[in-house]
Scaffold this active site. Structure first.
Site, PDB file in Angstrom:
ATOM      1  N   LYS A 145       0.854  -1.189   0.000  1.00 48.99           N
ATOM      2  CA  LYS A 145       0.000   0.000   0.000  1.00 48.99           C
ATOM      3  C   LYS A 145       0.886   1.234   0.000  1.00 48.99           C
ATOM      4  O   LYS A 145       2.067   1.203   0.355  1.00 48.99           O
ATOM      5  CB  LYS A 145      -0.929   0.018   1.221  1.00 48.99           C
ATOM      6  N   MET A 202      11.619  -4.655   3.798  1.00 49.65           N
ATOM      7  CA  MET A 202      11.191  -4.468   5.184  1.00 49.65           C
ATOM      8  C   MET A 202      11.544  -3.051   5.626  1.00 49.65           C
ATOM      9  O   MET A 202      12.564  -2.501   5.240  1.00 49.65           O
ATOM     10  CB  MET A 202      11.863  -5.507   6.071  1.00 49.65           C
ATOM     11  N   GLY A 203      10.661  -2.457   6.412  1.00 53.22           N
ATOM     12  CA  GLY A 203      10.902  -1.101   6.888  1.00 53.22           C
ATOM     13  C   GLY A 203      10.732  -0.055   5.813  1.00 53.22           C
ATOM     14  O   GLY A 203      11.307   1.026   5.894  1.00 53.22           O
ATOM     15  N   ILE A 258       5.511   0.528   3.256  1.00 59.01           N
ATOM     16  CA  ILE A 258       4.511   0.122   2.259  1.00 59.01           C
ATOM     17  C   ILE A 258       3.654  -1.051   2.761  1.00 59.01           C
ATOM     18  O   ILE A 258       2.943  -1.677   1.990  1.00 59.01           O
ATOM     19  CB  ILE A 258       5.170  -0.228   0.904  1.00 59.01           C
ATOM     20  N   GLY A 259       3.740  -1.315   4.059  1.00 61.49           N
ATOM     21  CA  GLY A 259       2.790  -2.227   4.685  1.00 61.49           C
ATOM     22  C   GLY A 259       3.077  -3.696   4.539  1.00 61.49           C
ATOM     23  O   GLY A 259       2.171  -4.515   4.710  1.00 61.49           O
ATOM     24  N   GLY A 260       4.311  -4.075   4.237  1.00 58.78           N
ATOM     25  CA  GLY A 260       4.605  -5.485   4.002  1.00 58.78           C
ATOM     26  C   GLY A 260       4.206  -6.399   5.145  1.00 58.78           C
ATOM     27  O   GLY A 260       3.486  -7.377   4.952  1.00 58.78           O
ATOM     28  N   GLY A 261       4.652  -6.087   6.357  1.00 61.19           N
ATOM     29  CA  GLY A 261       4.338  -6.925   7.510  1.00 61.19           C
ATOM     30  C   GLY A 261       2.859  -6.926   7.834  1.00 61.19           C
ATOM     31  O   GLY A 261       2.264  -7.976   8.132  1.00 61.19           O
ATOM     32  N   SER A 262       2.229  -5.760   7.774  1.00 59.80           N
ATOM     33  CA  SER A 262       0.793  -5.659   8.052  1.00 59.80           C
ATOM     34  C   SER A 262      -0.020  -6.413   7.014  1.00 59.80           C
ATOM     35  O   SER A 262      -1.007  -7.089   7.334  1.00 59.80           O
ATOM     36  CB  SER A 262       0.363  -4.189   8.073  1.00 59.80           C
ATOM     37  N   ASP A 279      -2.201  -0.666  10.604  1.00 61.41           N
ATOM     38  CA  ASP A 279      -2.346  -0.787   9.151  1.00 61.41           C
ATOM     39  C   ASP A 279      -2.970  -2.104   8.710  1.00 61.41           C
ATOM     40  O   ASP A 279      -3.277  -2.276   7.526  1.00 61.41           O
ATOM     41  CB  ASP A 279      -0.983  -0.633   8.463  1.00 61.41           C
TER      42      ASP A 279
END
Length: 292
Positions: free
Chosen positions: A18, A106-107, A110-114, A147
């Site tokens: 995102k 990561m970090g 752009i919402g990768g983990g969420s 997020d």
């Protein structure tokens, strides 16, 4: 007995990125969270996850992420949270082995983990036959991060509150060049910094224009991370550009993909990037609907 799935037979589920097209911080709650307004733009590019369901009760990641213990991994946390929700009082303990194709930095903001957590909740809700509705899944997701709900609802939307109050907002087709400056920005560090603006006036979403908004985290991040500042300055020479979330990724806006490709070809070698289209419905939700 659940039959073990061969790797080649795995179904891969989308975990899209995102962008925060803008991010205004209006105030801070007593609990430390921030009241904000944002416009979440979902993309047609992201990570992918696959799930091998079992009845052992064990939840494992087939390929652990280097430097991220399982106890801190949002994918594992999401699966265990859903497991706790459905297994209370039940002798059957659903489990799974989770596979991850990590395409997003990561970090990056752009919402990768969420997104990974949301995909885990949405897909396991289907595969485990939990039958939780979207609101229940979003409530679980919010406990994992502000997020996560946007990815569970799966629609490009304006956001308020801590990011959980969502109003679906279809946008015109747009192409984005997203550039990662190869540095990590700590969300916690930015949101707790005393110099972060926390009094931006609320806007009327019906009057939204990109040029009349900003990212309240951008100035602080650029001051603390020279690579982010350099990337933003570079992209602004070619297109309207802005940092997403708390960084580190910078996005540039183009009407046509061929324009984005031309600028991407000019990027310095040390920068990593991808091109994606904005979408109004998450690719994951398209998959879920086709599997009904």
């Amino acid at each position: 007995m659940v039959t073990k799935i061969k790797p080649k037979d795995l179904t891969w589920w989308s975990s899209p990125a995102k962008l925060n097209l803008f991010l205004h911080i209006n105030s801070q709650y007593e609990n430390g969270y921030h009241q904000l307004q944002s416009l979440f733009q979902l993309l047609d590019y992201g990570d992918e996850l696959a799930f091998e369901v079992n009845e052992t009760g064990l939840i494992t990641l087939a390929d652990p992420i280097s430097g991220v213990p399982d106890a801190d991994n949002l994918i594992i946390k999401a699966a265990k949270l859903l497991q706790q929700e459905i297994n209370s009082g039940s002798p059957q303990k659903m489990g799974c082995t989770i596979h991850l194709k990590k395409n997003l930095p990561m970090g990056g903001g752009i919402g990768g983990g969420s997104s990974n957590a949301a995909t885990t909740l949405v897909v396991l809700n289907k595969l485990w036959n939990c039958q939780l509705n979207e609101q229940a899944l979003a409530k679980l997701g919010l406990s994992l991060g502000a997020d996560v709900p946007i990815f569970i609802y799966g629609k490009t939307a304006f956001a308020e509150g801590v990011g959980e109050k969502l109003s679906p907002t279809p946008l015109a087709d747009t192409c984005y060049l997203v550039v990662f400056p190869n540095c990590h920005v700590s969300t916690a560090e930015i949101f707790t910094h005393p110099d972060l603006p926390r009094n931006t006036a609320k806007i009327d979403f019906s009057e939204y224009q990109f040029a009349n908004t900003r990212n309240d985290c951008q100035k602080l991040v650029c001051e603390r991370h020279v690579d982010v500042a350099k990337t933003l300055h570079w992209l602004l020479e070619y297109a309207p550009s802005r940092m997403t979330g708390t960084g580190a990724c910078i996005f540039a806006i183009f009407e046509h993909r061929k324009e984005a490709l031309k600028v991407q070809a000019l990027l310095p070698n040390e920068m990593t990037s991808f091109i994606a289209n904005g979408v109004n419905l998450s690719p994951l939700h398209n998959q879920i609907q086709s599997h009904v």
